[in-house]
Scaffold this active site. Structure first.
Site, PDB file in Angstrom:
ATOM      1  N   TYR A 115       3.299 -12.385  -2.147  1.00  0.00           N
ATOM      2  CA  TYR A 115       2.806 -11.828  -0.874  1.00  0.00           C
ATOM      3  C   TYR A 115       2.170 -12.928  -0.021  1.00  0.00           C
ATOM      4  O   TYR A 115       2.506 -13.091   1.155  1.00  0.00           O
ATOM      5  CB  TYR A 115       1.817 -10.699  -1.153  1.00  0.00           C
ATOM      6  N   SER A 131      -0.636 -11.589   7.652  1.00  0.00           N
ATOM      7  CA  SER A 131      -1.769 -11.052   6.890  1.00  0.00           C
ATOM      8  C   SER A 131      -2.849 -12.125   6.786  1.00  0.00           C
ATOM      9  O   SER A 131      -2.540 -13.328   6.795  1.00  0.00           O
ATOM     10  CB  SER A 131      -1.308 -10.678   5.472  1.00  0.00           C
TER      11      SER A 131
HETATM   12  N1  LIG Z   1      -2.530  -2.309   5.065  1.00  0.00           N
HETATM   13  C1  LIG Z   1      -3.168  -3.464   5.003  1.00  0.00           C
HETATM   14  O1  LIG Z   1      -4.315  -3.588   4.577  1.00  0.00           O
HETATM   15  C2  LIG Z   1      -2.463  -4.701   5.508  1.00  0.00           C
HETATM   16  C3  LIG Z   1      -3.179  -5.905   5.553  1.00  0.00           C
HETATM   17  C4  LIG Z   1      -2.550  -7.045   6.007  1.00  0.00           C
HETATM   18  C5  LIG Z   1      -1.230  -6.989   6.408  1.00  0.00           C
HETATM   19  N2  LIG Z   1      -0.555  -5.806   6.340  1.00  0.00           N
HETATM   20  C6  LIG Z   1       0.844  -5.796   6.790  1.00  0.00           C
HETATM   21  O2  LIG Z   1       1.034  -4.764   7.737  1.00  0.00           O
HETATM   22  C7  LIG Z   1       2.366  -4.277   7.654  1.00  0.00           C
HETATM   23  C8  LIG Z   1       2.393  -2.767   7.509  1.00  0.00           C
HETATM   24  O3  LIG Z   1       1.684  -2.407   6.343  1.00  0.00           O
HETATM   25  P1  LIG Z   1       1.254  -0.897   6.028  1.00  0.00           P
HETATM   26  O4  LIG Z   1      -0.060  -0.968   5.369  1.00  0.00           O
HETATM   27  O5  LIG Z   1       1.429  -0.039   7.239  1.00  0.00           O
HETATM   28  O6  LIG Z   1       2.301  -0.515   4.911  1.00  0.00           O
HETATM   29  P2  LIG Z   1       3.265   0.753   4.759  1.00  0.00           P
HETATM   30  O7  LIG Z   1       3.785   0.683   3.369  1.00  0.00           O
HETATM   31  O8  LIG Z   1       2.570   1.988   5.212  1.00  0.00           O
HETATM   32  O9  LIG Z   1       4.432   0.424   5.786  1.00  0.00           O
HETATM   33  C9  LIG Z   1       5.492  -0.429   5.495  1.00  0.00           C
HETATM   34  C10 LIG Z   1       6.762   0.251   5.992  1.00  0.00           C
HETATM   35  O10 LIG Z   1       7.846  -0.654   5.790  1.00  0.00           O
HETATM   36  C11 LIG Z   1       8.958   0.120   5.355  1.00  0.00           C
HETATM   37  N3  LIG Z   1       9.882  -0.737   4.641  1.00  0.00           N
HETATM   38  C12 LIG Z   1       9.782  -1.219   3.370  1.00  0.00           C
HETATM   39  N4  LIG Z   1      10.859  -1.946   3.075  1.00  0.00           N
HETATM   40  C13 LIG Z   1      11.649  -1.935   4.181  1.00  0.00           C
HETATM   41  C14 LIG Z   1      12.906  -2.503   4.494  1.00  0.00           C
HETATM   42  N5  LIG Z   1      13.578  -3.235   3.582  1.00  0.00           N
HETATM   43  N6  LIG Z   1      13.436  -2.297   5.716  1.00  0.00           N
HETATM   44  C15 LIG Z   1      12.760  -1.554   6.635  1.00  0.00           C
HETATM   45  N7  LIG Z   1      11.580  -0.956   6.394  1.00  0.00           N
HETATM   46  C16 LIG Z   1      11.039  -1.162   5.169  1.00  0.00           C
HETATM   47  C17 LIG Z   1       8.366   1.200   4.460  1.00  0.00           C
HETATM   48  O11 LIG Z   1       9.249   2.326   4.335  1.00  0.00           O
HETATM   49  C18 LIG Z   1       7.086   1.535   5.212  1.00  0.00           C
HETATM   50  O12 LIG Z   1       7.283   2.606   6.124  1.00  0.00           O
HETATM   51  C19 LIG Z   1       3.011  -5.044   6.507  1.00  0.00           C
HETATM   52  O13 LIG Z   1       3.704  -6.167   7.022  1.00  0.00           O
HETATM   53  C20 LIG Z   1       1.825  -5.495   5.677  1.00  0.00           C
HETATM   54  O14 LIG Z   1       2.104  -6.640   4.900  1.00  0.00           O
HETATM   55  C21 LIG Z   1      -1.144  -4.666   5.904  1.00  0.00           C
END
Ligand SMILES: NC(=O)c1ccc[n+]([C@@H]2O[C@H](COP(=O)([O-])OP(=O)(O)OC[C@H]3O[C@@H](n4cnc5c(N)ncnc54)[C@H](O)[C@@H]3O)[C@@H](O)[C@H]2O)c1
Length: 264
Positions: free
Chosen positions: A159, A146
């Site tokens: 985080y 991130s």
């Molecule tokens: N959305 C943003 O703005 C953003 C920004 C920077 C980084 N990220 C990173 O991108 C990635 C995806 O984020 P997102 O926005 O799609 O979130 P999201 O919540 O839509 O997806 C996360 C997924 O991980 C799954 N998950 C949670 N705990 C788990 C576990 N113990 N084992 C397996 N699966 C598990 C959840 O069920 C979910 O489907 C993450 O690593 C997040 O930190 C997101």
């Protein structure tokens, strides 16, 4: 000229594959010719993505996976090889939804969950995947970090720290397994238009995008497809000379982070 499929012949696991960014990566991998094992703690969400990929003519299977459980990580790697014959590509996308709070406010349980899912989950998946990648003649690991792994943010110690550690883990993976033709890189997304990110501090995606967009040099938050495009690049031979580093996909946010008094 015929379309060139960047991931033809590759077999990939996408953890957190039922989430918004994971779904985009799984779809893009499949459309570039990869076979995809969609793994998520929610089997229902993983199945929906795999079904969708198959409905669009791709090859995919779904598995339930809690990345904090070593036995499940090992089993998902094993199943992938049993079903599809090999493993070449691992996208570690799963992350925990950590509540906001300073170290004074955050519970130890929340802190541990952030590290268990965001960092230890990657360690476990890599632990079991690298041997299969070596047997396949090489591979690519893409860890989703991130922009908040590069900077500190108010009330996000768990985080930010866990994502900062992902950048370090990625370098160590690249160093240890380069000799096996395994590359490891991370992607650091800025704010992406997803529900989870929006609802941390806003009532809706629309409200979040309106508040965050102006802090980005491109004037908007990112799209999940833009992160998926980065994942395809890092998983394919297009990035053959790139390992142990980070792809910052943040709309220019970090380039001027010091100039805003209202960090998003
Ligand atoms: N959305 C943003 O703005 C953003 C920004 C920077 C980084 N990220 C990173 O991108 C990635 C995806 O984020 P997102 O926005 O799609 O979130 P999201 O919540 O839509 O997806 C996360 C997924 O991980 C799954 N998950 C949670 N705990 C788990 C576990 N113990 N084992 C397996 N699966 C598990 C959840 O069920 C979910 O489907 C993450 O690593 C997040 O930190 C997101």
């Amino acid at each position: 000229m015929a379309k060139q499929f960047l991931l033809k012949g590759r077999v990939a696991i996408v953890t957190g594959g039922g989430g918004e960014i994971g779904t985009a990566i799984a779809h893009r991998y499949a459309s570039e010719g990869a076979t995809v094992l969609v793994a998520d703690i929610s089997l229902e969400k993983a199945k929906a993505v795999a079904d969708d990929i198959r409905a669009n003519g791709g090859l995919a299977e779904a598995r339930a996976l809690d990345v904090t459980d070593p036995a499940q990580c090992e089993q998902v790697v094993k199943s992938t090889v049993e079903i599809f014959g090999k493993l070449t590509t691992l996208a570690n996308v799963a992350a925990a939804a950590t509540p906001l709070g300073t170290v004074e406010e955050l519970t130890l349980e929340s802190w541990r969950t952030a590290f268990d899912v965001n960092l230890t989950g990657m360690f476990l998946m890599c632990k079991y995947a690298v041997g299969e990648m070596r047997r396949a003649g090489g591979g690519a690991i893409v860890n989703i970090a991130s922009s908040h792994g590069h900077i500190g943010m108010p009330r996000r110690p768990a985080y930010c720290s866990s994502k900062g550690a992902v950048l370090q883990l990625t370098k160590c993976l690249a160093i240890d397994f380069g000799k096996d033709n395994i590359r490891a890189n991370s992607i650091s997304p800025g704010a992406i238009d997803t529900l989870r990110a929006a609802l941390q501090r806003f009532k809706s995606r629309e409200e979040a995008n309106a508040a965050k967009g102006p802090a980005y040099l491109v004037g908007r938050t990112g799209k999940t497809e833009e992160i998926a495009a980065g994942a395809v690049f890092l998983s394919s031979d297009e990035s053959a000379f790139m390992t142990g580093t980070d792809l910052l996909l943040d709309g220019g946010y970090l380039a001027f982070k010091g100039t805003t008094t209202n960090p998003v």
